[in-house]
Write a protein that holds these residues in place. Structure first.
Motif, PDB file in Angstrom:
ATOM      1  N   ARG A 134      41.935  34.128  32.594  1.00  0.00           N
ATOM      2  CA  ARG A 134      43.161  34.885  32.892  1.00  0.00           C
ATOM      3  C   ARG A 134      42.837  36.293  33.404  1.00  0.00           C
ATOM      4  NH1 ARG A 134      46.674  34.910  27.633  1.00  0.00           N
ATOM      5  NH2 ARG A 134      44.953  33.705  26.766  1.00  0.00           N
ATOM      6  N   SER A 135      41.660  36.770  33.017  1.00  0.00           N
ATOM      7  CA  SER A 135      41.287  38.149  33.365  1.00  0.00           C
ATOM      8  C   SER A 135      40.696  38.277  34.764  1.00  0.00           C
ATOM      9  CB  SER A 135      40.260  38.666  32.348  1.00  0.00           C
ATOM     10  OG  SER A 135      40.748  38.516  31.045  1.00  0.00           O
ATOM     11  N   LEU A 136      40.487  37.161  35.441  1.00  0.00           N
ATOM     12  CA  LEU A 136      39.834  37.201  36.757  1.00  0.00           C
ATOM     13  C   LEU A 136      40.851  37.606  37.821  1.00  0.00           C
ATOM     14  CD1 LEU A 136      37.714  33.932  36.364  1.00  0.00           C
ATOM     15  CD2 LEU A 136      36.965  36.307  36.030  1.00  0.00           C
ATOM     16  N   ILE A 137      41.069  38.887  37.915  1.00  0.00           N
ATOM     17  CA  ILE A 137      42.080  39.408  38.836  1.00  0.00           C
ATOM     18  C   ILE A 137      41.401  40.100  40.011  1.00  0.00           C
ATOM     19  CG2 ILE A 137      43.995  41.032  39.094  1.00  0.00           C
ATOM     20  CD1 ILE A 137      44.597  40.537  36.111  1.00  0.00           C
ATOM     21  N   SER A 138      41.763  39.651  41.195  1.00  0.00           N
ATOM     22  CA  SER A 138      41.223  40.263  42.406  1.00  0.00           C
ATOM     23  C   SER A 138      42.350  41.001  43.119  1.00  0.00           C
ATOM     24  CB  SER A 138      40.641  39.167  43.313  1.00  0.00           C
ATOM     25  OG  SER A 138      40.232  39.728  44.540  1.00  0.00           O
ATOM     26  N   SER A 139      42.248  42.320  43.163  1.00  0.00           N
ATOM     27  CA  SER A 139      43.327  43.121  43.771  1.00  0.00           C
ATOM     28  C   SER A 139      42.787  44.390  44.408  1.00  0.00           C
ATOM     29  CB  SER A 139      44.358  43.492  42.696  1.00  0.00           C
ATOM     30  OG  SER A 139      43.750  44.314  41.714  1.00  0.00           O
ATOM     31  N   ASN A 140      41.528  44.330  44.817  1.00  0.00           N
ATOM     32  CA  ASN A 140      40.959  45.551  45.395  1.00  0.00           C
ATOM     33  C   ASN A 140      40.216  45.276  46.700  1.00  0.00           C
ATOM     34  OD1 ASN A 140      40.685  48.312  45.373  1.00  0.00           O
ATOM     35  ND2 ASN A 140      38.701  48.254  44.331  1.00  0.00           N
ATOM     36  N   SER A 141      40.845  44.446  47.523  1.00  0.00           N
ATOM     37  CA  SER A 141      40.278  44.193  48.849  1.00  0.00           C
ATOM     38  C   SER A 141      40.669  45.339  49.776  1.00  0.00           C
ATOM     39  CB  SER A 141      40.831  42.878  49.388  1.00  0.00           C
ATOM     40  OG  SER A 141      42.246  42.998  49.522  1.00  0.00           O
ATOM     41  N   LYS A 142      40.134  45.318  50.972  1.00  0.00           N
ATOM     42  CA  LYS A 142      40.522  46.340  51.959  1.00  0.00           C
ATOM     43  C   LYS A 142      42.034  46.255  52.197  1.00  0.00           C
ATOM     44  CE  LYS A 142      39.595  48.116  56.570  1.00  0.00           C
ATOM     45  NZ  LYS A 142      38.833  47.973  57.807  1.00  0.00           N
ATOM     46  N   TYR A 143      42.535  45.018  52.266  1.00  0.00           N
ATOM     47  CA  TYR A 143      43.989  44.822  52.447  1.00  0.00           C
ATOM     48  C   TYR A 143      44.763  45.582  51.370  1.00  0.00           C
ATOM     49  CZ  TYR A 143      48.382  42.393  51.411  1.00  0.00           C
ATOM     50  OH  TYR A 143      49.682  42.111  51.109  1.00  0.00           O
ATOM     51  N   ASP A 144      44.333  45.451  50.100  1.00  0.00           N
ATOM     52  CA  ASP A 144      45.028  46.124  48.994  1.00  0.00           C
ATOM     53  C   ASP A 144      44.939  47.639  49.155  1.00  0.00           C
ATOM     54  OD1 ASP A 144      45.715  43.758  47.299  1.00  0.00           O
ATOM     55  OD2 ASP A 144      43.543  43.545  47.266  1.00  0.00           O
ATOM     56  N   GLN A 145      43.746  48.096  49.534  1.00  0.00           N
ATOM     57  CA  GLN A 145      43.531  49.546  49.660  1.00  0.00           C
ATOM     58  C   GLN A 145      44.397  50.128  50.783  1.00  0.00           C
ATOM     59  OE1 GLN A 145      39.276  49.748  50.133  1.00  0.00           O
ATOM     60  NE2 GLN A 145      38.888  49.061  48.046  1.00  0.00           N
ATOM     61  N   VAL A 146      44.503  49.371  51.880  1.00  0.00           N
ATOM     62  CA  VAL A 146      45.354  49.847  52.989  1.00  0.00           C
ATOM     63  C   VAL A 146      46.810  49.894  52.534  1.00  0.00           C
ATOM     64  CG1 VAL A 146      46.239  49.295  55.293  1.00  0.00           C
ATOM     65  CG2 VAL A 146      43.797  49.047  54.806  1.00  0.00           C
ATOM     66  N   LEU A 147      47.247  48.849  51.846  1.00  0.00           N
ATOM     67  CA  LEU A 147      48.647  48.823  51.393  1.00  0.00           C
ATOM     68  C   LEU A 147      48.931  49.915  50.363  1.00  0.00           C
ATOM     69  CD1 LEU A 147      49.058  46.229  53.020  1.00  0.00           C
ATOM     70  CD2 LEU A 147      50.358  45.355  51.093  1.00  0.00           C
ATOM     71  N   ARG A 148      47.912  50.267  49.614  1.00  0.00           N
ATOM     72  CA  ARG A 148      48.091  51.344  48.624  1.00  0.00           C
ATOM     73  C   ARG A 148      47.941  52.733  49.276  1.00  0.00           C
ATOM     74  NH1 ARG A 148      44.938  47.844  44.803  1.00  0.00           N
ATOM     75  NH2 ARG A 148      43.071  48.993  45.400  1.00  0.00           N
ATOM     76  N   LYS A 149      47.666  52.697  50.588  1.00  0.00           N
ATOM     77  CA  LYS A 149      47.481  53.939  51.370  1.00  0.00           C
ATOM     78  C   LYS A 149      46.367  54.796  50.779  1.00  0.00           C
ATOM     79  CE  LYS A 149      52.168  54.396  53.262  1.00  0.00           C
ATOM     80  NZ  LYS A 149      52.801  53.169  52.862  1.00  0.00           N
ATOM     81  N   GLU A 150      45.284  54.121  50.434  1.00  0.00           N
ATOM     82  CA  GLU A 150      44.162  54.884  49.882  1.00  0.00           C
ATOM     83  C   GLU A 150      43.520  55.724  50.985  1.00  0.00           C
ATOM     84  OE1 GLU A 150      41.481  52.580  47.490  1.00  0.00           O
ATOM     85  OE2 GLU A 150      43.112  51.848  46.218  1.00  0.00           O
TER      86      GLU A 150
END
Lengths: 225, 343
Positions: B182-198
């Protein structure tokens, strides 16, 4: 109250309870014979022996005349390999009705892995298609010509329209003797054999149909000791 | 009426609790990514403890669970490739026996309701029984697994710490495994970073073009942010002549479910090759090419989302590929917290 009077009082109480409660058992039968695993019996002009008979009983309840709950039992797995599992419990003399589910309720089938009687280690759980096998019967049938048909019935499935859990309800009168629930295995096995069905390991229409046949094969009788 | 339903709920919950155990409370390190839907499974510290996670992790990597102690969960679910069996169309388990389906990636499982390509498993805790007992995977019995774990002092101590008692049961074993999965969470791809406006992270022109193509042609099934709807669909692939896999039909018995398979996530798709339920495509560009030009519109099982032709140019296909590569989350793939537990 002296000690001797107290002991007498207790004995009377125990005897009273013994006469007013009787242990109900599930008894898989062929005709009038209680089945023993590994023993051969006559059935539909053939011979049959059983390696395994197991089934779940859930929500077993005793009720008074006005419908008041006397006792409720947790889910139990009746397994012919362990004769003590055939005994559900004592039926109170005030009970006029018993009802129960043959099988497991749908919630148990979607709640992950449960413990006790519902532990998958008991071999009554399908991993590939999550859910419990409600009724299991395995053995060997030999027809009148001697041809052998190993049989395996794993009746399960909790999803409509092919759910296999069945509700049963019986009037009971403990004054008539010790109640027992007889499962006439020949009733539903003969039905399956006549259709050429000797193995069933998946949920579906046929499982649901056979579950209804098993439901109809259960009768309440009384024994006297 | 509402009161009756509430009382019924309380009664049923009470009855079920008799078959479950209570988890001691420890601190959890899981946070649900912002703007993501609510997970199916509880990720709170009440449900996942650090000790429970570590126990699940030990079990996940332990070949002792298989009949001959050669195969662990990680054998077919390698972290560096999105917890799938890279370069294997179907996985081989014990004694080299082959399965019939491509090992699914274990990514963001906490959001799933059903498991396996055909959705036959209805609970994350129930999933683990399959690989443990399947004759082509670990080929063990639950009784034997419990026996081995019970004989192991270290495991008994770990179970004691997590569940407050050292008695090991199927429910505890499966719960512990699921605390890890349940802990295997993937949410830090380039796509995520762009959407988060990093700061400093932007799509290239090609990736941006790919995103537009993706949202035009793919997103109805591979919905953001999980890049799947977890529904069962047919993408029109002809049935494999060897496996003759009927998909969801095997579970429901309904003809309309024939050849339907669960839509997989596209997260970390760069590394989860080969692709499709039977691993028939080795390269991602083959997959794109299939969706672009090779779907048979006459296939009667084809899901309606694919009814219209897609027909992407070579450039569009390359742009889409570039976008899909932005779904790679190296922090997830190389996170030491998810890797083999070194003692």
């Amino acid at each position: 109250m002296t000690v001797s009077k107290f002991v007498c009082f207790c004995l009377v109480l125990i005897c009273f309870n013994a006469f007013n409660q009787s242990v109900l058992r599930f008894v898989p039968c062929l005709g009038s014979q209680a089945i023993e695993l590994g023993k051969e019996y006559t059935i539909a002009e053939g011979r049959i022996s059983f390696q395994s008979i197991k089934f779940y009983v859930s929500d077993f309840r005793t009720l008074t005349e006005n419908g008041k709950l006397i006792k409720h039992w947790p889910t139990t797995l009746v397994n012919l390999e362990d004769s003590s599992s055939q005994s559900i419990g004592e039926i109170d003399s005030a009970a006029v009705r018993i009802d129960f589910l043959l099988g497991t309720d749908s919630l148990s089938n979607v709640s992950g892995i449960l413990e006790g009687a519902l532990d998958p280690i008991n071999g009554m759980y399908w991993a590939w298609n999550s859910g419990y096998i409600n009724v299991k019967s395995e053995g060997l049938y030999r027809d009148s010509t001697g041809k052998e048909f190993p049989f395996e019935f794993h009746l399960g499935g909790y999803l409509a329209p092919n759910a296999t859990v069945r509700f049963l309800s019986f009037d009971v009168n403990p004054q008539r003797g010790i109640p027992q629930l007889v499962i006439l295995m020949d009733d539903w096995l003969t039905y399956a054999f006549e259709k050429g069905i000797y193995s069933l390991m998946i949920p579906g229409k046929i499982s649901a149909e056979l579950a209804t046949k098993v439901q109809a094969s259960i009768q309440l009788t009384y024994r006297h000791e | 009426m509402n009161r009756l339903i509430f009382l019924l709920f309380v009664l049923i919950s009470g009855l079920l609790s008799a078959y479950r155990f209570d988890l001691p409370i420890f601190k959890s390190k899981i946070s649900i990514p912002k703007k993501w839907p609510k997970p199916t499974y509880d990720l709170s510290e009440k449900a996942i403890s650090e000790e429970g996670f570590q126990l699940g992790r030990s079990l996940f990597y332990d070949p002792m669970l298989s009949r001959d102690s050669t195969i662990s969960c990680a054998t077919c679910h390698l972290q560096y490739t999105g917890f799938t069996h890279v370069d294997h169309n179907v996985s081989h388990g014990i004694d080299g026996r082959k399965g019939t389906r491509n090992a699914p990636a274990l990514i963001n499982l906490a959001w799933k309701k059903f498991f396996h390509w055909d959705g036959g498993v209805n609970h994350i805790e129930a999933q683990g029984i399959n690989p443990l007992t399947h004759p082509a995977e670990m080929d063990n019995t639950l009784a034997e697994v419990i026996r081995r774990l019970t004989l192991n002092d270290d495991y008994r101590k770990q179970f004691q710490r997590v569940y407050g008692a050292d008695e090991i049961t199927t429910a505890k074993l499966m719960n512990a495994l699921s605390q890890f999965t349940r802990s295997l969470i993937s949410s830090n791809s380039k796509y995520d970073q762009v959407l988060r406006k990093e700061k400093g992270v932007t799509f290239t022109e090609q990736e941006q073009s790919g995103l537009v193509i993706f949202r035009q042609h793919c997103v109805s099934c591979h919905q953001e942010p999980l890049f799947t709807t977890h529904q069962f669909k047919s993408n029109g692939l002809q049935s494999d002549p060897i496996f003759k896999d009927l998909g969801r039909f095997a579970i429901t018995g309904k003809v309309v479910d024939s050849f339907l398979f669960m839509i997989p996530t596209l997260r970390n798709i760069e590394f989860t090759f080969p692709y499709m339920h039977d691993g028939r495509f080795r390269k991602l560009k083959e997959v794109i090419s299939y969706y672009s030009d090779k779907i048979d519109p006459a296939n009667s099982h084809l899901s309606r989302e694919l009814n219209g032709p897609i027909h992407l140019s070579d450039k569009q296909q390359k742009d889409l590929l570039a976008f899909l590569y932005t779904l790679t989350d190296k922090q997830f793939l190389y996170n030491p917290r998810f890797s083999f537990p070194k003692k």
